[in-house]
Write a protein that holds these residues in place. Sequence first.
Motif, PDB file in Angstrom:
ATOM      1  N   ASP A 255     -25.379 -64.283   7.968  1.00 33.71           N
ATOM      2  CA  ASP A 255     -24.354 -63.340   8.409  1.00 33.71           C
ATOM      3  C   ASP A 255     -23.273 -64.099   9.173  1.00 33.71           C
ATOM      4  O   ASP A 255     -23.588 -64.900  10.059  1.00 33.71           O
ATOM      5  N   GLY A 256     -22.019 -63.850   8.842  1.00 35.62           N
ATOM      6  CA  GLY A 256     -20.914 -64.579   9.448  1.00 35.62           C
ATOM      7  C   GLY A 256     -19.958 -63.673  10.188  1.00 35.62           C
ATOM      8  O   GLY A 256     -19.451 -62.687   9.627  1.00 35.62           O
ATOM      9  N   GLN A 257     -19.692 -64.016  11.470  1.00 34.13           N
ATOM     10  CA  GLN A 257     -18.737 -63.240  12.262  1.00 34.13           C
ATOM     11  C   GLN A 257     -17.313 -63.446  11.765  1.00 34.13           C
ATOM     12  O   GLN A 257     -16.956 -64.497  11.249  1.00 34.13           O
ATOM     13  N   ARG A 258     -16.507 -62.416  11.967  1.00 34.49           N
ATOM     14  CA  ARG A 258     -15.066 -62.545  11.769  1.00 34.49           C
ATOM     15  C   ARG A 258     -14.517 -63.443  12.874  1.00 34.49           C
ATOM     16  O   ARG A 258     -14.907 -63.318  14.041  1.00 34.49           O
ATOM     17  N   LEU A 259     -13.629 -64.359  12.538  1.00 31.84           N
ATOM     18  CA  LEU A 259     -12.972 -65.182  13.547  1.00 31.84           C
ATOM     19  C   LEU A 259     -11.847 -64.366  14.154  1.00 31.84           C
ATOM     20  O   LEU A 259     -10.872 -64.028  13.484  1.00 31.84           O
ATOM     21  N   GLU A 260     -11.984 -64.019  15.437  1.00 31.76           N
ATOM     22  CA  GLU A 260     -11.029 -63.144  16.100  1.00 31.76           C
ATOM     23  C   GLU A 260     -10.066 -63.946  16.957  1.00 31.76           C
ATOM     24  O   GLU A 260     -10.455 -64.901  17.618  1.00 31.76           O
ATOM     25  N   ASN A 261      -8.804 -63.547  16.941  1.00 29.11           N
ATOM     26  CA  ASN A 261      -7.799 -64.186  17.789  1.00 29.11           C
ATOM     27  C   ASN A 261      -6.610 -63.259  17.880  1.00 29.11           C
ATOM     28  O   ASN A 261      -5.773 -63.211  16.990  1.00 29.11           O
TER      29      ASN A 261
END
Length: 442
Positions: A255-261
């Motif tokens: 499972d991969g998190q969304r890269l947030e910025n």
Amino acid sequence: NPPEYIFRLETANFSDTNDDTFDDNADDWQAVSAATTMTPGVGYIAMGEGSPIPVVLPPTGTHAQNVVFDGVLNNGIITVPVSLDAYNANSGTGHDTFNTNANLIGNPYASAIDINALYNQNSTLLTGTFYFWTHDSAITNSNPGPDAYNFTNDDYATATTDGTTFSSVGGSSGTNATQYIASGQGFLANVTANGTLTFNNAMRVTGNNTNFMRNSNNQDSDRLWLNLTNDTGVFRQIMIGFVATATDTFQAGQDGQRLENGTNTDFYSVIAGDNSHFAIQNLAAFEDIKTVNLGIEIIESGTYQIDIDHFEGIFTDGQKIYLEDTYEGIIHDFANGAYSFYSEIGDDIEDRFVLRFTHDALGVDDDPLHTLKIYPNPSHDIFNISLPSHKIVSIEVYDLTGKIVKKQYTGNQINLTGYAKGVYFARLSNDGAQTVKKLVLK
């Protein structure tokens, strides 16, 4: 562009105490002199030709510069230090809700490398989630961010691997990462600890070095890709897969998190007991009774579309795919095209959309859980369950780490007397249907 626009990422400097997803001190990206000798395995970013940013030009008055890579080709073992960041996580999930301890590294060889082999060599350090910059969108002063001009996070293609199964979702125009990382390609890799990352010749492959942004097809998996779009250019893609070696709860490398910025429109999947936004979610082997909650964040009210980008495995054999809109009481068959909906501005809207794979007995009037309510919520101890004419047959309560802290098979109450204050998630099941509710214990 001017040689002063070259940077490396100092992950250990990243700190975000105000939770705006940007570094508080603006010292995570460090300028690098054009005269610097590049360190093999370390990633660098350099602004390409034709940027709209008003920059101070070098004495020659030109943006373009010729770049020559000079030296002996790298071979053998190459090591790179990696580090955790200084983010003060308060999510309690065991991994950060927004940032991901990402380090900028790069393929040091004059050949492509296999991302599965890279993970297997470094599985004690890597989470198995990687981010590749596609640069599908131009930098602009209309994107949210701390600077006058900012890029968009929509341009990161996200990939996961557990060392065997590789999954990828695309950037803003659907560009996917690939299982093979080309020569000189830089990328962000999430790490679990401070340590030393190792590259070796066993990772290197012949060929696969001309177009790394190509989708990798894995017919051993049942997978589908969904897009959220609108008429103004919003694009967010997620992948939902079913793999025999995966689990239905969070699993690193699957499972991969969304890269947030910054503040972006978002589209993501929800894993029970976890506050993170997931771009990639792999569940255990496919069953048509399984459902996946989908979340959205909308920064501009308007009309949006959710549609299937592509699929593989069992879905190529005719397995149906549906989207339930609980706000409108609609179960949409994707065989009829995209689903269009209107949404007001909102964060963490996770109770509206459900991905499902059967329509039988799942209309809003027939769904045994559609009238379920939990009260009071927040509560000091006991949460009452209201479900007229039906009986709950299974209740599982998760803490924020995804650990099951309570399980019961009947009843109209969830008693959390004596449990630590905080946020929990309850998965309630009945007659093949299930729903997840957030519980706040005061």
